[in-house]
Write a protein that holds these residues in place. Structure first.
Motif, PDB file in Angstrom:
ATOM      1  N   ALA A 123       2.789   2.834  -5.314  1.00 57.62           N
ATOM      2  CA  ALA A 123       2.040   2.206  -4.223  1.00 57.62           C
ATOM      3  C   ALA A 123       2.278   2.989  -2.938  1.00 57.62           C
ATOM      4  N   VAL A 124       1.261   3.025  -2.091  1.00 60.47           N
ATOM      5  CA  VAL A 124       1.393   3.675  -0.787  1.00 60.47           C
ATOM      6  C   VAL A 124       1.087   2.661   0.309  1.00 60.47           C
ATOM      7  N   GLY A 125       2.080   2.466   1.202  1.00 59.82           N
ATOM      8  CA  GLY A 125       1.896   1.508   2.288  1.00 59.82           C
ATOM      9  C   GLY A 125       2.074   2.125   3.668  1.00 59.82           C
ATOM     10  N   SER A 158       9.018   5.439   7.453  1.00 57.56           N
ATOM     11  CA  SER A 158       8.182   6.574   7.051  1.00 57.56           C
ATOM     12  C   SER A 158       8.036   7.536   8.217  1.00 57.56           C
ATOM     13  N   GLY A 191       9.836  -2.231  -5.727  1.00 60.01           N
ATOM     14  CA  GLY A 191      10.508  -3.473  -5.323  1.00 60.01           C
ATOM     15  C   GLY A 191       9.548  -4.535  -4.803  1.00 60.01           C
ATOM     16  N   GLY A 192      10.045  -5.332  -3.849  1.00 55.42           N
ATOM     17  CA  GLY A 192       9.164  -6.275  -3.167  1.00 55.42           C
ATOM     18  C   GLY A 192       9.168  -7.709  -3.667  1.00 55.42           C
ATOM     19  N   THR A 243       3.417  -3.264  -5.571  1.00 57.57           N
ATOM     20  CA  THR A 243       3.483  -2.737  -6.937  1.00 57.57           C
ATOM     21  C   THR A 243       2.464  -3.389  -7.871  1.00 57.57           C
ATOM     22  N   GLY A 274       5.681   7.367   3.284  1.00 55.50           N
ATOM     23  CA  GLY A 274       6.923   8.138   3.182  1.00 55.50           C
ATOM     24  C   GLY A 274       7.388   8.371   1.752  1.00 55.50           C
ATOM     25  N   THR A 275       7.193   7.391   0.898  1.00 53.68           N
ATOM     26  CA  THR A 275       7.601   7.537  -0.498  1.00 53.68           C
ATOM     27  C   THR A 275       6.796   8.670  -1.138  1.00 53.68           C
ATOM     28  N   ASP A 279       5.531  -7.077  -7.577  1.00 52.32           N
ATOM     29  CA  ASP A 279       5.287  -7.889  -6.380  1.00 52.32           C
ATOM     30  C   ASP A 279       3.786  -7.907  -6.093  1.00 52.32           C
ATOM     31  N   ASN A 322      12.355   0.332  -2.304  1.00 51.69           N
ATOM     32  CA  ASN A 322      12.318   1.764  -1.972  1.00 51.69           C
ATOM     33  C   ASN A 322      12.865   2.082  -0.588  1.00 51.69           C
ATOM     34  N   LYS A 323      12.874   1.089   0.320  1.00 50.71           N
ATOM     35  CA  LYS A 323      13.223   1.410   1.702  1.00 50.71           C
ATOM     36  C   LYS A 323      14.672   1.858   1.858  1.00 50.71           C
TER      37      LYS A 323
HETATM   38  C1  LIG Z   1       7.082  -0.281   1.646  1.00 53.84           C
HETATM   39  C2  LIG Z   1       6.797  -0.508   0.224  1.00 53.84           C
HETATM   40  C3  LIG Z   1       5.981   0.362  -0.518  1.00 53.84           C
HETATM   41  C4  LIG Z   1       5.259   1.523   0.109  1.00 53.84           C
HETATM   42  O1  LIG Z   1       6.069   2.615   0.388  1.00 53.84           O
HETATM   43  P1  LIG Z   1       5.681   3.570   1.601  1.00 53.84           P
HETATM   44  O2  LIG Z   1       6.724   4.596   1.601  1.00 53.84           O
HETATM   45  O3  LIG Z   1       5.695   2.704   2.824  1.00 53.84           O
HETATM   46  O4  LIG Z   1       4.309   4.101   1.348  1.00 53.84           O
HETATM   47  C5  LIG Z   1       5.799   0.115  -1.854  1.00 53.84           C
HETATM   48  N1  LIG Z   1       6.367  -0.952  -2.451  1.00 53.84           N
HETATM   49  C6  LIG Z   1       7.134  -1.814  -1.777  1.00 53.84           C
HETATM   50  C7  LIG Z   1       7.693  -2.970  -2.511  1.00 53.84           C
HETATM   51  C8  LIG Z   1       7.385  -1.634  -0.422  1.00 53.84           C
HETATM   52  O5  LIG Z   1       8.151  -2.514   0.237  1.00 53.84           O
END
Ligand SMILES: *Cc1c(COP(=O)(O)O)cnc(C)c1O
Length: 327
Positions: free
Chosen positions: A186-188, A154, A313-314, A285, A191-192, A281, A45-46
């Motif tokens: 997923a939220v990390g 983000s 991804g990931g 995910t 930004g997504t 991953d 996603n990045k």
């Molecule tokens: C960074 C990431 C996310 C989370 O996305 P954010 O926009 O940071 O919340 C989800 N899945 C994967 C594989 C990522 O690398």
């Protein structure tokens, strides 16, 4: 509404596939958007967010990208790949130790020529901004102009990557003759989620957007998403009415903590891989899809029939520790 300019690097649009057997099992129509296939070196996603952030860097005449993340950061690897692709330098501030086995994303960072500074978790948490600013100053002394991208890209500008992804989804809905009533991911770093939320609202779409957090908690991310939506609106001059109650972050699937896996998560990833031929991953995910399936089983998605999960991804993040849990 005008959105910021971007460069084109990702392989878009990404496919949307139906998970036929999982759908049957759960009594819902479950689809997956393959943002794990946005590219190879830049996969995940990045890159969608970097298409906007790096455009800003280029317009700034920058020749270096600086960013930060965990030692297996997908975002840092995608940044290193984009920098190399554009003939720029990259500098990554990574949380972790050099003496860890060099694998996955870290291995790719090295192959892609990234400069890397390893920092302790404490330095990362409290000082990463200063550390990146210092690197920028040092590069400046050597005649470089560096652009700093925050964790996960983000920020306001990066989140437009998923504003644009929302428009891509709306177009695909028409082509496929489907209307998704829920979109989950997923939220990390938020930004997504923020980008999809903004795109959903501006396009007057009625899907409910769900995030499953893989670190921190739902309160943290509700606040973070509101900040990001505010930052985005500064680029467009279009504010949207939104408060914490509108942001759906499902808590409860962080498990043992960020990037730590437990048996049931790995077993879930393995069973889905066998069922559908799709590998998630372990850090993002896998936990998010596990959470989504658990919530559906608990009856918490009763109001939804057509659910789209974003595979962000990931796969390069799989490392020895988690692989050790695979039967
Ligand atoms: C960074 C990431 C996310 C989370 O996305 P954010 O926009 O940071 O919340 C989800 N899945 C994967 C594989 C990522 O690398």
């Amino acid at each position: 509404m005008e959105i910021p300019k971007f460069i084109k690097i990702a392989n878009l649009p990404t496919k949307i596939e139906k998970l036929e057997r999982l759908s049957k099992e759960l009594g819902k129509n479950i689809y997956i958007k393959r943002d794990d296939q946005t590219g190879s070196e830049v996969s995940g996603n990045k890159i969608r967010k970097l298409e906007f952030a790096v455009k800003e860097a280029i317009d700034n005449n920058s020749d270096y990208l600086i960013t930060c993340g965990g030692i297996q950061s997908n975002h840092a690897r995608a940044t290193a790949a984009v920098a190399a692709k554009l003939g720029m330098g990259s500098y990554l501030v990574l949380r972790g130790k050099e003496d860890n086995e060099i694998e996955g994303n870290l291995f790719l960072d090295k192959i892609l020529g990234a400069n890397i500074k390893f920092v302790t978790p404490e330095e990362y948490k409290n000082h990463r901004k200063e550390i990146m600013e210092n690197i920028k100053l040092e590069l400046g002394k050597k005649g470089h102009r560096a652009y700093i991208i925050p964790e996960g890209a983000s920020n306001g500008i990066g989140s437009f990557g998923y504003y644009k992804a929302m428009e891509e989804i709306l177009k695909q809905e028409e082509e496929l003759g489907i209307k998704f009533d829920a979109i989950a991911m997923a939220v990390g770093s938020g930004g997504t989620y923020a980008g999809l939320y903004y795109g959903n609202y501006i396009n007057e779409n009625l899907a409910k957007i769900y995030g499953i957090n893989v670190c921190d908690n739902s309160e943290f991310f509700k606040n973070r998403v509101l900040e990001l939506l505010e930052e985005m609106s500064q680029y467009t001059n279009v504010k949207i009415p939104v408060n914490k109650e509108n942001i759906n972050i499902i808590d409860g699937y962080v498990g043992l903590g960020y990037a730590l896996s437990q048996k049931e998560e790995i077993e879930f990833i393995q069973s889905l891989a066998k069922l559908e031929g799709i590998v998630l991953d372990p850090v993002y995910t896998g936990k998010a899809m596990y959470g989504l399936v658990e919530e559906i089983k608990k009856g918490n998605f009763k109001e939804h029939n057509n659910i789209l999960f974003i595979h962000t991804g990931g796969l390069f993040g799989w490392s020895g520790e988690q692989i050790g849990l695979v039967k």
